[in-house]
Enzyme design. Structure first.
Site, short mmCIF file in Angstrom:
data_model
loop_
_atom_site.label_atom_id
_atom_site.label_comp_id
_atom_site.label_asym_id
_atom_site.label_seq_id
_atom_site.Cartn_x
_atom_site.Cartn_y
_atom_site.Cartn_z
CG HIS A 70 11.60 63.75 -15.61
ND1 HIS A 70 12.69 63.63 -16.46
CD2 HIS A 70 10.51 63.36 -16.35
CE1 HIS A 70 12.30 63.20 -17.64
NE2 HIS A 70 10.98 63.02 -17.60
CG ASP A 72 4.18 61.14 -18.83
OD1 ASP A 72 4.81 61.32 -19.88
OD2 ASP A 72 4.40 61.76 -17.77
CD GLU A 108 9.71 69.90 -21.72
OE1 GLU A 108 9.28 69.54 -22.83
OE2 GLU A 108 9.01 70.52 -20.90
CE LYS A 120 12.30 67.27 -23.73
NZ LYS A 120 11.42 66.15 -24.15
CG HIS A 177 2.60 77.22 -27.73
ND1 HIS A 177 1.23 77.30 -27.78
CD2 HIS A 177 2.89 75.89 -27.61
CE1 HIS A 177 0.72 76.08 -27.71
NE2 HIS A 177 1.70 75.21 -27.61
CB THR A 230 9.15 71.14 -27.63
OG1 THR A 230 8.74 72.27 -26.85
CG2 THR A 230 10.10 70.30 -26.80
CD GLU A 249 11.58 66.60 -27.93
OE1 GLU A 249 10.73 66.43 -27.04
OE2 GLU A 249 12.71 66.10 -27.92
CG LEU A 297 0.75 68.39 -28.92
CD1 LEU A 297 -0.43 69.27 -29.30
CD2 LEU A 297 0.51 67.73 -27.58
NE ARG A 305 6.82 58.96 -26.21
CZ ARG A 305 7.88 59.43 -25.58
NH1 ARG A 305 8.98 58.69 -25.57
NH2 ARG A 305 7.86 60.60 -24.99
#
Length: 689
Positions: free
Chosen positions: A333, A341, A426, A534, A539, A581, A622, A625, A658
């Site tokens: 992607h 990003d 994902e 992934k 939610h 996630t 993972e 946020l 990250r």
């Protein structure tokens, strides 16, 4: 105990309408307290003589408790309450979409919050849990008493203990008090005004127990009271919540995602010296390895089947020298335009050239807007990429990687390959793209209007015998709609009709079939290696019947269907692990910030993890946020190693999102290093028991 009119307890937490006469107090008669401790007006009913008063004005029969100063203070408090109520109502109407009248009182606000939390509120104020939550309510101790909001002031800070918070009440208003003064000291406390102190003395039975969980809501204080509260707060700061001891629990490896643009399109490692220093610190903290995105747009950028792996070879060599493990993502992607990003890496140039002449290779919404983030699953078996199908392009890329980095597989440096299957890498449709104006918590839109997916939909409708069903829903709203405002997703809407079930079955099956095709080829390319997929944690709107945001993302998971079972089945078929996630998110936190989203990340995580474990596949996770606080890390630990699981199940691994300079700030890295130790089952010295 009956509260005096005009005091903090007036009208059962009600706040007078703004058109009430503020000078009403001027017309009120004084009050006296009778022998039973009740407040009664001096003016007596016709034919009834007032009680006799002592010469000194005291005694139980004639004590006057309303002086002119008290009336002025009462009116001031009333104005303050009205102002605060106006701001509360304005905020709820503007941001929470509550249907409240302009001059609603606090009772109506409390009723609205209670209804949103799933309780039933009758017109007379009788409140009780709905049938769905009755069982949980009976098993809990008495719920805290809700107190009306008051003007901003410093509350009396006392040592606290955990209590069952009210759903829909912010933390400031839901702070429990478990240590309160005894009845005698409470009656003589200087924090109580004279009428309240007298009433408390007359009705000691109404004073709550020391262990009664009440809601501490700020109330207006005199300067002396405020100073006293500050002294108490300084002397007895609230204790942090207790923590579970993970010493001796199973070892769960921890990985850290490297920056998205760690390798650029020129094949260079960005800021290599700084990166090496950061990796050394991570290694010293006990981190097991790192995750790296191998971008299709960087490696096969210019011409088909011409791969440039130079930058990744340099990076992998640095990681191997530091004796760290590698998780590698096959990223099919583009990067850029999504949350987090910070670089732009488009799809390969030769692919975007094809897209200019044939934009149907991209996912398309109902309005015809193309999403260039990834290729449509409709071309998985269409030879539109210079003679190759999309899955053949993915397979050639994966096979080239396996050949180039064979030694890293043989030496065990590469511990896992994650296969990108859709937007953001994902397994999902790009149903909520920010580039098209989506904002959280919008419901998103279906992404099946390119001609290849439309052709598949027509075939499915014809096979079913209903050609009229060969269309997408025309009443499903837009990216930022709410489900109850659409005909398709509202309660009892078309999503549960014969057509709706047909369409959603087809839409979600396209997702499952895409995963099946790509994972079959990935298993061939990476035979003998661990592979993973992934799945995003969508939610928001999870507490609604339709689970609308999941439906548009391709997860057919309404309240009456398990939408993750087919996904788990295809992962099990190809011996792939599930990487999920949002394991750091708490439902209550989401409800406080975005109550209108009806989000339930904890419920979603519980459903997906148990679906995978019950099917016998490995689960990793993972964070969705950035996470730097102990509360978030503790939530990850709880999900990684469920308490009292009879089978001792736990996560295969955790990947932290990250690597950044913020992570290495002293307080943040201290919490992260502490978290790593606990994930490894080691003891920590500062455990809050």
């Amino acid at each position: 105990m009956q509260a005096a009119p005009g005091e903090d307890g007036d009208e059962g937490m009600g706040v007078k309408d703004e058109d009430d006469d503020e000078d009403g107090d001027e017309e009120e008669d004084d009050y006296y307290i009778d022998a039973a401790g009740r407040y009664l007006p001096v003016a007596s009913p016709v034919g009834v003589a007032p009680p006799p008063m002592s010469p000194a004005g005291g005694g139980t029969g004639g004590r006057r408790v309303r002086a002119r100063e008290e009336k002025e203070r009462t009116k001031l408090r009333e104005r303050q309450r009205r102002a605060i109520t106006g701001r509360i109502l304005a905020g709820l109407r503007q941001h929470g979409n509550y249907n409240l009248r302009v001059r609603a009182d606090i009772n109506e606000v409390v009723a609205a919050l209670a209804r949103e939390a799933g309780w039933v509120v009758l017109p007379d104020g009788t409140t009780f849990p709905s049938s769905s939550s009755a069982a949980a309510t009976h098993s809990q101790p008495g719920r805290p008493v809700m107190v009306a909001a008051a003007p901003p002031a410093t509350p009396l800070a006392l040592p606290t203990s955990p209590a069952h918070p009210l759903r829909g009440v912010a933390p400031v208003a839901a702070r429990p008090i478990s240590h309160r003064p005894a009845a005698a000291s409470l009656r003589s406390s200087s924090l109580l005004s004279a009428p309240r102190a007298a009433a408390a003395a007359a009705c000691p039975a109404d004073v709550p127990d020391e262990d009664s969980p009440l809601l501490a809501v700020p109330v207006p204080m005199d300067p002396a009271d405020d100073a006293l509260a500050k002294q108490v707060a300084d002397a007895a700061p609230p204790r942090p919540p207790p923590e579970r001891d993970f010493a001796g629990t199973p070892y769960v490896p921890v990985y850290v995602m490297l920056p998205l643009g760690v390798v650029n399109v020129s094949g260079e490692v960005v800021d290599a010296d700084e990166l090496v220093g950061q990796l050394r610190v991570l290694k010293a903290a006990g981190v097991d390895g790192v995750m790296v995105d191998c971008w299709w747009g960087n490696v096969e950028a210019h011409r088909p089947q011409e791969y440039n792996w130079i930058g990744y070879k340099r990076l992998f060599q640095m990681i191997r020298e530091l004796k760290l493990k590698l998780q590698v993502v096959m990223s099919f992607h583009e990067c850029g335009g999504n949350v987090g990003d910070d670089v732009s890496i488009p799809l390969p140039h030769w692919v975007t050239e094809i897209g200019r002449s044939n934009p149907d290779i991209y996912f398309t919404d109902r309005a015809g807007r193309r999403n260039t983030e990834c290729l449509s699953w409709g071309i998985d078996k269409e030879r539109v990429l210079q003679g190759r199908t999309a899955v053949e392009v993915y397979f050639d890329f994966m096979r080239s990687f396996r050949v180039e980095f064979d030694e890293y597989f043989e030496d065990g440096i590469i511990s896992e390959i994650e296969i990108g299957l859709g937007a953001c890498g994902e397994l999902r449709y790009p149903s909520y793209p920010a580039k098209h104006g989506w904002k959280y918590p919008g419901i998103g839109e279906f992404q099946c209007y390119d001609r290849y997916l439309q052709k598949q939909l027509r075939k499915a409708a014809e096979a079913r015998g209903h050609t009229i069903w060969a269309r997408g829903p025309d009443n499903a709203g837009h990216y930022n709609s709410e489900p109850n405002l659409t005909g398709f997703f509202c309660d009892g809407g078309d999503y549960d009709s014969y057509y709706g079930r047909f369409f959603l079955n087809w839409y979600s099956q396209v997702l499952v079939d895409h995963a099946d095709r790509v994972l079959m080829l990935a298993r061939l390319a990476f035979e003998g290696s661990n592979i993973a997929v992934k799945v995003s944690g969508v939610h928001w709107w999870y507490k609604t019947a339709s689970h609308v945001a999941e439906l548009t993302a391709g997860f057919y998971n309404p309240c009456n269907r398990d939408g993750y079972a087919p996904i788990v089945a295809v992962l099990k078929k190809h011996d792939a692990a599930l990487n999920f996630t949002c394991v750091e998110l708490r439902t209550m936190d989401q409800h406080e910030v975005y109550p209108e989203a009806f989000a339930d990340p904890e419920g979603l995580v519980w459903q997906v993890l148990n679906a995978a474990w019950d099917a016998g596949i490995q689960v990793a996770s993972e964070n969705a946020l950035p996470c730097y606080d102990r509360e978030g890390f503790n939530k990850i630990l709880e999900n990684a190693k469920p308490r009292n699981d009879p089978d001792g199940r736990h996560l295969l691994g955790f990947t932290y999102l990250r690597l950044s300079n913020v992570l290495f700030e002293r307080p943040n890295f201290f919490e992260f290093e502490r978290f790593v130790k606990r994930m490894h089952g080691e003891a920590v010295l500062d455990l809050q028991v």
